[in-house]
Design an enzyme around this catalytic site. Sequence first.
Site, PDB file in Angstrom:
ATOM      1  N   ARG A 285       0.891  -1.133   0.019  1.00 44.90           N
ATOM      2  CA  ARG A 285      -0.131   0.025   0.065  1.00 44.90           C
ATOM      3  C   ARG A 285       1.042   1.206   0.093  1.00 44.90           C
ATOM      4  NH1 ARG A 285      -5.378  -0.010   1.899  1.00 44.90           N
ATOM      5  NH2 ARG A 285      -4.681  -1.777   3.077  1.00 44.90           N
ATOM      6  N   CYS A 351     -25.862  -3.546  -8.921  1.00 44.56           N
ATOM      7  CA  CYS A 351     -27.241  -3.867  -8.080  1.00 44.56           C
ATOM      8  C   CYS A 351     -26.990  -4.314  -6.689  1.00 44.56           C
ATOM      9  CB  CYS A 351     -27.789  -4.803  -8.839  1.00 44.56           C
ATOM     10  SG  CYS A 351     -28.454  -4.281 -10.651  1.00 44.56           S
TER      11      CYS A 351
HETATM   12  C1  LIG Z   1      -0.628  -7.790   2.125  1.00 42.16           C
HETATM   13  C2  LIG Z   1       0.702  -8.150   2.613  1.00 42.16           C
HETATM   14  C3  LIG Z   1       1.831  -7.304   2.588  1.00 42.16           C
HETATM   15  C4  LIG Z   1       1.499  -5.826   2.174  1.00 42.16           C
HETATM   16  O1  LIG Z   1       0.722  -5.189   2.961  1.00 42.16           O
HETATM   17  P1  LIG Z   1       0.588  -3.597   2.712  1.00 42.16           P
HETATM   18  O2  LIG Z   1      -0.099  -3.099   4.055  1.00 42.16           O
HETATM   19  O3  LIG Z   1      -0.051  -3.422   1.517  1.00 42.16           O
HETATM   20  O4  LIG Z   1       2.072  -2.969   2.930  1.00 42.16           O
HETATM   21  C5  LIG Z   1       2.786  -7.655   2.974  1.00 42.16           C
HETATM   22  N1  LIG Z   1       3.217  -9.091   3.388  1.00 42.16           N
HETATM   23  C6  LIG Z   1       2.382  -9.848   3.387  1.00 42.16           C
HETATM   24  C7  LIG Z   1       2.409 -11.184   3.946  1.00 42.16           C
HETATM   25  C8  LIG Z   1       0.967  -9.454   3.024  1.00 42.16           C
HETATM   26  O5  LIG Z   1      -0.094 -10.359   2.890  1.00 42.16           O
END
Ligand SMILES: *Cc1c(COP(=O)(O)O)cnc(C)c1O
Length: 426
Positions: A285, A351
């Site tokens: 993210r 919907c």
């Molecule tokens: C989703 C995930 C991430 C990334 O998380 P962010 O919040 O997008 O930084 C990293 N490691 C694992 C194992 C994840 O499942």
Amino acid sequence: MSNANPPATFEAFPRRDGQLHVEQVPVADIAEAVGTPAYLYSAGALEAAHDGLAGAFAGRPALLCYAIKANMNLAVVSLLVRRGAGVDVTSGGELFRALRAGADPARIVYSGVGKRDDEIRAALEAGIKMFNVESRAELRHVDAVAGALGVRAPVAFRVNPDVDPKTHPYISTGLKTSKFGIPIGEATAAYAEAKALPNVDVRGVDCHIGSQLVSIEPFADALALVRDLVVELRAAGHAIEVVDVGGGLGVTYAEEVPPSPTAYAAAVTGAVGDLDCEIVVEPGRSIAANAGIFVTRVLYQKGSDEKHFVIVDGAMNDLLRPALYGSYQRVEPVGPARAGVRKVDIVGPVCESGDFLAKDRSFPSVEEGDLLAIRSAGAYGFAMSSNYNGRPRAVEVLVRGDRYEVVRERESLEDMIRGERIPQEL
Ligand SMILES: *Cc1c(COP(=O)(O)O)cnc(C)c1O
């Protein structure tokens, strides 16, 4: 990690003469050319986010493995890989994408609670850096598949420290009640079992407690427990060389003030920096979210005294976060704001009453045909999209400076039914 001197900030979505731009290109020009709904990404913003985090760990033995699930477009992954990133994958499909995007297998880590044997085999054949193993049952499969291939599997256990990340329940992953990882209290026994298996090499410890964390404490609390575990495991004779601290660093959607890359890196290195381990970070993210916008066009309006609805051509199938988490993303008109403000729900054509992009939002007046931009849509946007309600998935566009390119075509109606058959015999 390279790029120790990242640009301090990068204005990816400037407004010039009232018109929203991606870098130097007017959003309206792109929308005119490629249609709506559309995802638009800024190459400069992706690079700035990557460099900001990588730079915060500069001088440390650290590897940034971009969590590809946030945005798996090949162009996005390729751009980050060329910047020096490794990749965190959670499925065989993501592994395939990472490799297609040019990722170095030696910089790929593989997380996820439900790895199938064929996925484990593909990862071993590719020669990935490490499996983040999430159960002892999985460990036995990794061992067996490696044995059948005549190779050794590098592994870490994902441990669950039972720390509350204080984020949305759907993106909390480090609580005792979570399906992820093994309870940290069972780690000693799990590592002992791993050591006794013939085809796995214990390399590290992994921990990922959740996503969209906006304070440093949960990271610090979890990593303090991970540190203690590493010391204990080493005393028991395990060669722990890697500490994977997961992802989860939050971003600003509304007014949140997440830890800066520097503060985050300081917390990580403060907790585990003296262990003489390689540190792997898995941001998703925080790399992609604010490098993208989702652009949609106003179709209709309707209302009563109670409610005013702005109906747009983008929907929950395109951008699920508001419907799934009730989450907030900023919305703004692409052109200059029209006079007059009122409370509106901005909703899509799907919907479902849960199909909204914004609810009870004070918003300038709009007219049919106006373009709206939903901000912070670069992560968990297109990646979570579907064909629900028979809606082809949106086009994706990457912008750099004054140029842009379609990096995923809008799905056609034919694309949408590809592989389906009407049986002749049934
Ligand atoms: C989703 C995930 C991430 C990334 O998380 P962010 O919040 O997008 O930084 C990293 N490691 C694992 C194992 C994840 O499942």
